[in-house]
Design a protein around this motif. Structure first.
Motif, PDB file in Angstrom:
ATOM      1  N   ALA A 189       0.715  -1.330   0.101  1.00 32.20           N
ATOM      2  CA  ALA A 189       0.005   0.102   0.022  1.00 32.20           C
ATOM      3  C   ALA A 189       0.803   1.244   0.046  1.00 32.20           C
ATOM      4  O   ALA A 189       0.472   2.222  -0.836  1.00 32.20           O
ATOM      5  CB  ALA A 189      -0.807   0.148   1.168  1.00 32.20           C
ATOM      6  N   ALA A 190       1.972   1.271   0.698  1.00 32.70           N
ATOM      7  CA  ALA A 190       2.879   2.484   0.828  1.00 32.70           C
ATOM      8  C   ALA A 190       3.601   2.737  -0.743  1.00 32.70           C
ATOM      9  O   ALA A 190       3.697   3.803  -1.234  1.00 32.70           O
ATOM     10  CB  ALA A 190       4.082   2.082   1.578  1.00 32.70           C
TER      11      ALA A 190
ATOM     12  N   GLU B 172       2.053   1.696  -3.629  1.00 34.00           N
ATOM     13  CA  GLU B 172       0.703   2.190  -4.343  1.00 34.00           C
ATOM     14  C   GLU B 172       0.717   3.819  -3.913  1.00 34.00           C
ATOM     15  O   GLU B 172       0.192   4.549  -4.829  1.00 34.00           O
ATOM     16  CB  GLU B 172      -0.309   1.311  -4.113  1.00 34.00           C
ATOM     17  CG  GLU B 172      -0.393  -0.138  -4.814  1.00 34.00           C
ATOM     18  CD  GLU B 172      -0.059  -0.119  -6.412  1.00 34.00           C
ATOM     19  OE1 GLU B 172      -1.041   0.391  -6.928  1.00 34.00           O
ATOM     20  OE2 GLU B 172       1.141  -0.138  -6.549  1.00 34.00           O
ATOM     21  N   ALA B 173       0.556   4.091  -2.928  1.00 36.95           N
ATOM     22  CA  ALA B 173       0.331   5.452  -2.448  1.00 36.95           C
ATOM     23  C   ALA B 173       1.357   6.354  -3.057  1.00 36.95           C
ATOM     24  O   ALA B 173       1.001   7.661  -3.437  1.00 36.95           O
ATOM     25  CB  ALA B 173       0.424   5.701  -1.055  1.00 36.95           C
TER      26      ALA B 173
ATOM     27  N   SER C  17       2.867   5.742  -5.811  1.00 35.80           N
ATOM     28  CA  SER C  17       2.310   6.053  -7.293  1.00 35.80           C
ATOM     29  C   SER C  17       1.342   6.960  -7.485  1.00 35.80           C
ATOM     30  O   SER C  17       1.339   7.859  -8.432  1.00 35.80           O
ATOM     31  CB  SER C  17       2.188   4.764  -7.788  1.00 35.80           C
ATOM     32  OG  SER C  17       1.513   4.930  -9.211  1.00 35.80           O
ATOM     33  N   GLN C  18       0.547   6.845  -6.538  1.00 37.24           N
ATOM     34  CA  GLN C  18      -0.870   7.596  -6.768  1.00 37.24           C
ATOM     35  C   GLN C  18      -0.597   9.047  -6.403  1.00 37.24           C
ATOM     36  O   GLN C  18      -1.228  10.062  -6.678  1.00 37.24           O
ATOM     37  CB  GLN C  18      -2.069   7.195  -5.798  1.00 37.24           C
ATOM     38  CG  GLN C  18      -2.375   5.689  -6.241  1.00 37.24           C
ATOM     39  CD  GLN C  18      -3.219   5.108  -5.213  1.00 37.24           C
ATOM     40  OE1 GLN C  18      -3.543   5.730  -4.111  1.00 37.24           O
ATOM     41  NE2 GLN C  18      -3.448   3.861  -5.703  1.00 37.24           N
ATOM     42  N   THR C  19       0.375   9.695  -5.421  1.00 39.03           N
ATOM     43  CA  THR C  19       0.717  10.983  -5.202  1.00 39.03           C
ATOM     44  C   THR C  19       1.982  11.313  -6.121  1.00 39.03           C
ATOM     45  O   THR C  19       2.510  12.683  -5.444  1.00 39.03           O
ATOM     46  CB  THR C  19       1.079  10.822  -3.769  1.00 39.03           C
ATOM     47  OG1 THR C  19       2.083   9.981  -3.270  1.00 39.03           O
ATOM     48  CG2 THR C  19       0.056  10.553  -2.774  1.00 39.03           C
TER      49      THR C  19
ATOM     50  N   TYR D 225      -0.014  11.866   1.157  1.00 36.76           N
ATOM     51  CA  TYR D 225       0.420  10.388   0.859  1.00 36.76           C
ATOM     52  C   TYR D 225      -0.123   9.646   1.940  1.00 36.76           C
ATOM     53  O   TYR D 225      -0.614   8.288   1.820  1.00 36.76           O
ATOM     54  CB  TYR D 225       1.869  10.487   0.890  1.00 36.76           C
ATOM     55  CG  TYR D 225       2.620   9.143   1.146  1.00 36.76           C
ATOM     56  CD1 TYR D 225       2.842   8.677   0.064  1.00 36.76           C
ATOM     57  CD2 TYR D 225       2.984   8.883   2.442  1.00 36.76           C
ATOM     58  CE1 TYR D 225       3.329   7.272   0.241  1.00 36.76           C
ATOM     59  CE2 TYR D 225       3.661   7.459   2.533  1.00 36.76           C
ATOM     60  CZ  TYR D 225       3.664   6.704   1.323  1.00 36.76           C
ATOM     61  OH  TYR D 225       4.301   5.497   1.487  1.00 36.76           O
ATOM     62  N   LEU D 226      -0.418  10.147   3.129  1.00 31.45           N
ATOM     63  CA  LEU D 226      -0.819   9.291   4.376  1.00 31.45           C
ATOM     64  C   LEU D 226      -2.427   8.875   4.044  1.00 31.45           C
ATOM     65  O   LEU D 226      -2.842   7.802   4.491  1.00 31.45           O
ATOM     66  CB  LEU D 226      -0.809  10.098   5.808  1.00 31.45           C
ATOM     67  CG  LEU D 226       0.719  10.222   6.211  1.00 31.45           C
ATOM     68  CD1 LEU D 226       0.638  11.096   7.260  1.00 31.45           C
ATOM     69  CD2 LEU D 226       1.367   8.919   6.682  1.00 31.45           C
TER      70      LEU D 226
ATOM     71  N   ALA E  80      -3.813   8.488   1.135  1.00 35.35           N
ATOM     72  CA  ALA E  80      -3.767   7.444   0.026  1.00 35.35           C
ATOM     73  C   ALA E  80      -3.243   6.203   0.758  1.00 35.35           C
ATOM     74  O   ALA E  80      -3.821   5.146   0.233  1.00 35.35           O
ATOM     75  CB  ALA E  80      -2.968   7.834  -1.106  1.00 35.35           C
ATOM     76  N   LEU E  81      -2.365   6.262   1.400  1.00 38.72           N
ATOM     77  CA  LEU E  81      -1.639   4.981   2.330  1.00 38.72           C
ATOM     78  C   LEU E  81      -2.972   4.253   3.065  1.00 38.72           C
ATOM     79  O   LEU E  81      -2.913   3.223   2.900  1.00 38.72           O
ATOM     80  CB  LEU E  81      -0.675   5.412   3.238  1.00 38.72           C
ATOM     81  CG  LEU E  81      -0.238   4.017   4.048  1.00 38.72           C
ATOM     82  CD1 LEU E  81       0.245   3.073   3.121  1.00 38.72           C
ATOM     83  CD2 LEU E  81       1.069   4.554   4.846  1.00 38.72           C
TER      84      LEU E  81
ATOM     85  N   ASN F 144      -5.373   2.869   0.543  1.00 39.09           N
ATOM     86  CA  ASN F 144      -5.105   1.687   0.158  1.00 39.09           C
ATOM     87  C   ASN F 144      -4.771   0.342   0.936  1.00 39.09           C
ATOM     88  O   ASN F 144      -5.466  -0.699   0.873  1.00 39.09           O
ATOM     89  CB  ASN F 144      -3.565   1.784  -0.527  1.00 39.09           C
ATOM     90  CG  ASN F 144      -3.821   2.632  -2.032  1.00 39.09           C
ATOM     91  OD1 ASN F 144      -3.827   1.824  -2.952  1.00 39.09           O
ATOM     92  ND2 ASN F 144      -3.498   3.828  -1.935  1.00 39.09           N
TER      93      ASN F 144
END
Length: 423
Positions: free
Chosen positions: A129-130, A132-133, A135-137, A151-152, A154-155, A158
């Motif tokens: 999940a970290a 992926e977060a 990538s998403q941020t 970021y947190l 998104a983490l 996820n």
């Protein structure tokens, strides 16, 4: 047809889909990595220095996944953890360099389910999940408060989604595992029960055999006492009287008949003594059944002056002693009946060995009869009744065919399977 257990029947579908799932994860991981790498090279405007560095990292990631594919089911926990940490590190490096690799990085969730166990799975989910977060941020982490908050968030999203989905999936796996273990225990219980039943059957068979042998031994002892007290003593007296008659006649013509009577009495005495000792007839002691019947027929033919031919068909095999005795006694009794009643000129004896039975046929060309003679003979013997009783005792049967002036055929059959000692 291959035997299988209840556990095999239940686990086979699960194992089938588990193998398919593992293969799908590997193909998906390598396929997405290849597609994302091609897209990354295109986004960077060709095979530039940055693109080449990404390709090297992607190739290293592909190589790193090979041990995960090969050892996921057999490697120890330390080895699996080392390779998973290496995969996460390569994923993070690729995502930081190019966020598009997040489309490949989510396959890490599947690897967590394949190679991690227990609480380590949740640590693995947070690590994926970290990545992926990141990538998403936007890839490279930023130190400002807004970027860190994003970021947190998104983490957390996820990790929460992956936890919810994975818990449902893993709960199904745990339920299947418990069911498999229950079926294994039930199968083991059934196996032990089958072994116990087999032991009980063997014990019952042993008890039946012992009871049968005890009954046979008791009957032999009873018959031995009766033979010793009656038949053997009577034959001894007959021999003594005949020997005295020979000495008194002084070489008359009928001395030959007296000698023959003495020989017969001696043979009968020998048979009586052997019966007392629970031994087979003397003629069977040193010869097989075909030779023994041939010897009996030859002696009978010499004594009565009637031609007797013995034929054996099939492949002679070893059968139980009680079967050989029954057939030999039948041959002797049938020949005695021919000499006494048939007025025959020739007799044929045929011993036939077949797959599951042995048959003795005794045929003569005598006067025959319309109805069988009385069960008890004039001399006190038992004749046909004795033959039937003896054959019934070994699960055999007796058939008699005759017609006036057409001779007589006596057929005795015993089943070979009795020789195996079955009660």
């Amino acid at each position: 047809m291959t035997d299988c257990t209840a556990t095999d029947l239940v686990n086979e579908p699960f194992a089938f889909w588990n193998r398919r799932a593992r293969l799908a994860i590997r193909l998906l991981s390598y396929g997405l990595l290849a597609l994302v790498t091609i897209a990354d090279v295109a986004i960077r405007g060709g095979f530039t220095a940055h693109a080449r560095a990404d390709v090297v990292l992607a190739a290293a990631s592909a190589a790193w996944m090979v041990p995960l594919s090969l050892w996921s089911g057999t490697a120890g926990p330390v080895r699996r953890a080392v390779f998973f940490v290496g995969l996460i590190a390569l994923t993070a490096a690729l995502v930081i360099r190019s966020p598009i690799y997040g489309f490949w990085g989510f396959t890490g969730y599947f690897w967590v389910g394949q190679i991690m166990y227990g609480r380590a799975r949740y640590v693995g989910l947070v690590a994926v999940a970290a990545c992926e977060a990141l990538s998403q941020t936007g890839g490279a982490p930023k130190l400002d408060a807004g970027a860190l908050t994003l970021y947190l968030a998104a983490l957390a999203i996820n990790a929460g989604v992956s936890f919810a989905i994975s818990r449902s999936w893993w709960a199904g796996e745990m339920q299947s595992e418990r069911r498999r273990q229950a079926i294994d225990r039930l199968t083991e219980t059934n196996r032990r029960l089958a072994e116990t039943l087999a032991e009980n059957r063997a014990l019952q068979q042993q008890l039946v055999t012992q009871a049968r042998e005890a009954g046979i031994s008791e009957e032999r002892q009873r018959m031995a006492r009766e033979i010793h007290d009656t038949l053997a003593q009577g034959l001894t007296g007959i021999i003594t009287q005949l020997q005295a008659a020979v000495q008194a006649t002084g070489g008359r013509a009928h001395e030959r008949h007296i000698d023959a009577a003495i020989d017969l009495a001696r043979e009968s005495l020998s048979e009586a003594r052997r019966s007392v000792n629970a031994l087979a007839p003397s003629v069977l002691t040193h010869a097989r059944l075909p030779e023994a019947i041939g010897h009996v027929a030859a002696r009978w033919s010499e004594l009565h002056g009637i031609a007797a031919a013995v034929t054996t068909t099939g492949e002679p095999c070893t059968i139980a002693p009680e079967l050989e005795v029954a057939l030999l006694r039948t041959a002797q009794e049938a020949l005695a009946n021919v000499a006494k009643h048939a007025r025959a000129t020739r007799v044929g004896l045929t011993l036939s060995y077949m797959e599951d039975q042995v048959t003795l046929d005794v045929r003569d060309d005598g006067i025959g009869f319309l109805t069988p003679p009385a069960p008890v003979r004039e001399d006190g013997g038992f004749g046909l009744a004795a033959m039937r009783q003896r054959l019934d005792g070994v699960s055999g049967h007796l058939e008699i065919e005759s017609e006036p002036d057409g001779g007589t055929a006596v057929s005795a059959t015993v089943p070979v399977f009795v020789a195996s000692g079955a009660p």
